[in-house]
Design a protein around this motif. Structure first.
Motif, PDB file in Angstrom:
ATOM      1  N   ASN A 122      -0.594  24.197 -22.990  1.00 46.26           N
ATOM      2  CA  ASN A 122      -0.811  25.321 -22.909  1.00 46.26           C
ATOM      3  C   ASN A 122       0.225  26.078 -24.520  1.00 46.26           C
ATOM      4  OD1 ASN A 122      -0.786  28.951 -22.569  1.00 46.26           O
ATOM      5  ND2 ASN A 122      -2.966  27.599 -23.143  1.00 46.26           N
ATOM      6  N   PRO A 123      -0.415  25.815 -25.903  1.00 42.90           N
ATOM      7  CA  PRO A 123       0.915  25.838 -26.799  1.00 42.90           C
ATOM      8  C   PRO A 123       1.034  27.543 -26.859  1.00 42.90           C
ATOM      9  CG  PRO A 123      -1.670  26.075 -27.715  1.00 42.90           C
ATOM     10  CD  PRO A 123      -1.566  25.392 -25.554  1.00 42.90           C
ATOM     11  N   ILE A 124       1.482  28.125 -27.713  1.00 44.84           N
ATOM     12  CA  ILE A 124       2.189  29.740 -27.604  1.00 44.84           C
ATOM     13  C   ILE A 124       0.542  30.566 -28.688  1.00 44.84           C
ATOM     14  CG2 ILE A 124       3.248  31.146 -29.164  1.00 44.84           C
ATOM     15  CD1 ILE A 124       5.580  29.490 -29.058  1.00 44.84           C
ATOM     16  N   SER A 125       0.265  31.460 -28.377  1.00 41.80           N
ATOM     17  CA  SER A 125      -0.939  31.977 -29.140  1.00 41.80           C
ATOM     18  C   SER A 125      -0.760  32.457 -29.833  1.00 41.80           C
ATOM     19  CB  SER A 125      -0.485  33.525 -27.290  1.00 41.80           C
ATOM     20  OG  SER A 125      -1.913  34.033 -28.438  1.00 41.80           O
ATOM     21  N   GLY A 126      -1.721  32.296 -30.349  1.00 42.35           N
ATOM     22  CA  GLY A 126      -2.419  31.745 -31.753  1.00 42.35           C
ATOM     23  C   GLY A 126      -1.722  30.462 -32.598  1.00 42.35           C
ATOM     24  N   HIS A 127      -1.163  30.043 -31.775  1.00 37.88           N
ATOM     25  CA  HIS A 127      -1.200  28.731 -33.257  1.00 37.88           C
ATOM     26  C   HIS A 127      -2.059  27.830 -32.562  1.00 37.88           C
ATOM     27  CE1 HIS A 127       3.819  28.717 -32.602  1.00 37.88           C
ATOM     28  NE2 HIS A 127       3.498  29.627 -33.028  1.00 37.88           N
ATOM     29  N   ALA A 128      -2.307  27.954 -34.746  1.00 42.27           N
ATOM     30  CA  ALA A 128      -3.215  26.258 -34.399  1.00 42.27           C
ATOM     31  C   ALA A 128      -3.103  24.953 -34.504  1.00 42.27           C
ATOM     32  CB  ALA A 128      -3.935  27.115 -35.929  1.00 42.27           C
ATOM     33  N   THR A 129      -1.929  24.666 -34.751  1.00 44.77           N
ATOM     34  CA  THR A 129      -1.224  23.469 -35.212  1.00 44.77           C
ATOM     35  C   THR A 129      -0.906  22.833 -33.644  1.00 44.77           C
ATOM     36  OG1 THR A 129      -1.411  23.591 -37.120  1.00 44.77           O
ATOM     37  CG2 THR A 129      -0.785  21.763 -36.370  1.00 44.77           C
ATOM     38  N   SER A 143      -5.571   8.825 -24.875  1.00 42.98           N
ATOM     39  CA  SER A 143      -6.151   9.497 -25.629  1.00 42.98           C
ATOM     40  C   SER A 143      -5.913  10.949 -25.657  1.00 42.98           C
ATOM     41  CB  SER A 143      -8.114   9.117 -24.706  1.00 42.98           C
ATOM     42  OG  SER A 143      -7.471   9.447 -23.461  1.00 42.98           O
ATOM     43  N   ALA A 144      -6.765  11.997 -26.228  1.00 40.33           N
ATOM     44  CA  ALA A 144      -5.991  13.140 -25.999  1.00 40.33           C
ATOM     45  C   ALA A 144      -7.624  14.489 -26.435  1.00 40.33           C
ATOM     46  CB  ALA A 144      -5.203  13.661 -26.801  1.00 40.33           C
ATOM     47  N   GLU A 145      -7.346  15.277 -25.889  1.00 41.10           N
ATOM     48  CA  GLU A 145      -8.372  16.303 -26.565  1.00 41.10           C
ATOM     49  C   GLU A 145      -7.641  17.717 -26.829  1.00 41.10           C
ATOM     50  OE1 GLU A 145     -12.008  15.928 -23.816  1.00 41.10           O
ATOM     51  OE2 GLU A 145     -10.429  16.945 -22.027  1.00 41.10           O
ATOM     52  N   ARG A 146      -8.385  18.634 -27.837  1.00 34.02           N
ATOM     53  CA  ARG A 146      -8.067  20.015 -27.796  1.00 34.02           C
ATOM     54  C   ARG A 146      -9.358  20.571 -28.133  1.00 34.02           C
ATOM     55  NH1 ARG A 146      -4.161  23.401 -32.309  1.00 34.02           N
ATOM     56  NH2 ARG A 146      -3.937  24.872 -30.812  1.00 34.02           N
ATOM     57  N   LEU A 147      -9.877  21.068 -26.878  1.00 39.62           N
ATOM     58  CA  LEU A 147     -11.881  21.185 -26.359  1.00 39.62           C
ATOM     59  C   LEU A 147     -11.186  23.034 -26.774  1.00 39.62           C
ATOM     60  CD1 LEU A 147     -12.670  19.886 -23.539  1.00 39.62           C
ATOM     61  CD2 LEU A 147     -13.417  19.464 -25.452  1.00 39.62           C
ATOM     62  N   LYS A 148     -12.228  23.825 -27.433  1.00 42.69           N
ATOM     63  CA  LYS A 148     -12.325  24.899 -27.787  1.00 42.69           C
ATOM     64  C   LYS A 148     -10.730  25.591 -28.643  1.00 42.69           C
ATOM     65  CE  LYS A 148     -14.284  26.268 -23.757  1.00 42.69           C
ATOM     66  NZ  LYS A 148     -14.757  27.407 -22.532  1.00 42.69           N
ATOM     67  N   GLY A 149      -9.481  24.726 -28.993  1.00 40.10           N
ATOM     68  CA  GLY A 149      -8.743  24.323 -30.065  1.00 40.10           C
ATOM     69  C   GLY A 149      -8.083  25.515 -29.419  1.00 40.10           C
ATOM     70  N   VAL A 150      -7.554  25.699 -28.364  1.00 40.71           N
ATOM     71  CA  VAL A 150      -6.324  25.782 -27.038  1.00 40.71           C
ATOM     72  C   VAL A 150      -5.572  25.054 -26.647  1.00 40.71           C
ATOM     73  CG1 VAL A 150      -5.610  27.737 -25.751  1.00 40.71           C
ATOM     74  CG2 VAL A 150      -7.815  28.554 -27.390  1.00 40.71           C
ATOM     75  N   CYS A 154       5.057  18.172 -26.342  1.00 43.38           N
ATOM     76  CA  CYS A 154       3.956  19.215 -26.148  1.00 43.38           C
ATOM     77  C   CYS A 154       4.635  20.385 -27.755  1.00 43.38           C
ATOM     78  CB  CYS A 154       3.133  19.484 -25.644  1.00 43.38           C
ATOM     79  SG  CYS A 154       1.770  20.759 -26.667  1.00 43.38           S
ATOM     80  N   ALA A 155       4.108  20.200 -28.867  1.00 41.18           N
ATOM     81  CA  ALA A 155       4.634  21.546 -29.626  1.00 41.18           C
ATOM     82  C   ALA A 155       3.490  21.831 -29.720  1.00 41.18           C
ATOM     83  CB  ALA A 155       5.697  20.530 -30.894  1.00 41.18           C
ATOM     84  N   SER A 156       3.927  23.318 -30.812  1.00 45.65           N
ATOM     85  CA  SER A 156       2.898  23.718 -31.706  1.00 45.65           C
ATOM     86  C   SER A 156       3.356  24.944 -32.461  1.00 45.65           C
ATOM     87  CB  SER A 156       1.859  25.164 -30.577  1.00 45.65           C
ATOM     88  OG  SER A 156       3.171  25.989 -29.941  1.00 45.65           O
ATOM     89  N   SER A 157       3.116  25.028 -33.330  1.00 44.45           N
ATOM     90  CA  SER A 157       3.408  25.975 -35.063  1.00 44.45           C
ATOM     91  C   SER A 157       2.253  26.859 -35.318  1.00 44.45           C
ATOM     92  CB  SER A 157       3.988  24.682 -35.824  1.00 44.45           C
ATOM     93  OG  SER A 157       2.482  23.981 -36.631  1.00 44.45           O
ATOM     94  N   SER A 158       2.602  27.624 -35.870  1.00 43.69           N
ATOM     95  CA  SER A 158       1.717  28.334 -37.329  1.00 43.69           C
ATOM     96  C   SER A 158       1.670  27.272 -38.212  1.00 43.69           C
ATOM     97  CB  SER A 158       2.154  30.328 -36.903  1.00 43.69           C
ATOM     98  OG  SER A 158       3.569  29.705 -37.925  1.00 43.69           O
ATOM     99  N   ARG A 159       0.487  28.479 -38.861  1.00 45.07           N
ATOM    100  CA  ARG A 159       0.197  27.334 -40.471  1.00 45.07           C
ATOM    101  C   ARG A 159       0.761  28.564 -41.161  1.00 45.07           C
ATOM    102  NH1 ARG A 159      -6.243  27.667 -40.098  1.00 45.07           N
ATOM    103  NH2 ARG A 159      -5.849  26.311 -42.766  1.00 45.07           N
ATOM    104  N   THR A 160       1.593  29.316 -40.814  1.00 46.58           N
ATOM    105  CA  THR A 160       2.523  29.893 -42.204  1.00 46.58           C
ATOM    106  C   THR A 160       4.214  30.071 -42.106  1.00 46.58           C
ATOM    107  OG1 THR A 160       2.905  32.160 -40.686  1.00 46.58           O
ATOM    108  CG2 THR A 160       1.186  32.181 -41.732  1.00 46.58           C
ATOM    109  N   GLY A 161       4.750  30.305 -43.251  1.00 46.21           N
ATOM    110  CA  GLY A 161       6.423  30.083 -42.952  1.00 46.21           C
ATOM    111  C   GLY A 161       6.370  28.314 -42.913  1.00 46.21           C
TER     112      GLY A 161
END
Lengths: 114, 111
Positions: free
Chosen positions: A24-31, A66-73, A92-99
């Motif tokens: 479960n990534p950080i809330s709001g992280h798209a990647t 195999s991997a999946e990310r249903l609903k983008g979260v 698992c890691a997550s990042s935002s689309r900025t900075g």
């Protein structure tokens, strides 16, 4: 702000069995990224998602992983069937689309295949 | 593809400065990061530098970047026993964004 969550923390299976890891990534992280870290090495990318689409899976052994990310979260990574050489920590890691696109890592799942 | 190299081990005494070095091959690397990993834990982002910078200081941490030589270093001032860990250098570019890591440098701090 909650960090990246992963479960389980540890898993022991026999070769040829299957296993699944959850992130479960950080809330709001798209990647979202899945890395494999073999003992004594740096992490290596398995797959990268942007929202619910795959950006890079060139290093994913697709015959068994195999991997999946249903609903983008949340995301799930599966191995079927497992081999001895799959013993590693799966990060698992997550990042935002900025900075600077800083990636924030979860605690990892340590997989032992016997 | 990108290759990132680090020395395997560094031992220092408490209170001294530590310098961890990293070299990379891809000149298009845009963002360069340092991560810390303690036993049984994930990776903690320490700091990063953009390729258009030569130096960045953040409290006890100083990052130096030599783009000509493709060399990155992390200096830890007044090293403490709590700094004992494995330190990873990682690089990426604006297109790819996934990180390429070195194999890590184990820092041992002796009291």
């Amino acid at each position: 702000e909650a960090g990246v969550a992963q479960s389980p923390r540890y898993k022991i299976i026999e070769k040829r069995q299957s296993v699944a890891f959850w992130c479960n990534p950080i809330s709001g992280h798209a990647t979202l990224y899945w890395y494999q870290q073999i003992l004594g090495q740096g992490p290596k990318l398995l797959i990268q998602f942007q929202n619910n689409g795959v950006v890079d899976d060139s290093q994913l052994p697709k015959d068994r992983f195999s991997a999946e990310r249903l609903k983008g979260v949340d995301s799930t990574l599966k191995i079927q069937p497992a081999k001895l050489e799959d013993s590693a920590v799966y990060l698992c890691a997550s990042s935002s689309r900025t900075g600077a696109y800083e990636q924030y890592f979860g605690p990892g799942t340590r997989l032992t295949v016997t | 593809g990108e290759d990132v190299e680090q020395s395997l081990f560094l031992s220092v005494r408490e209170g001294d400065s530590s310098v961890i070095n990293c070299t990379y091959t891809d000149s298009s690397s845009t963002y360069l990061y340092w991560y810390k990993q303690e036993p049984g834990a994930g990776l903690q982002l320490l700091t990063y530098i953009f390729s258009n910078m030569d130096m960045k200081q953040d409290q006890r941490l100083t990052v130096l970047l030599n783009k000509k030589d493709k060399h990155l270093s992390l200096r830890i001032a007044d090293t403490q026993t709590g700094d004992s860990a494995i330190y990873f250098c990682a690089v990426t570019d604006t297109g790819r964004r996934a990180l390429t890591f070195g194999s890590g440098t184990r820092l041992q701090v002796q009291p």
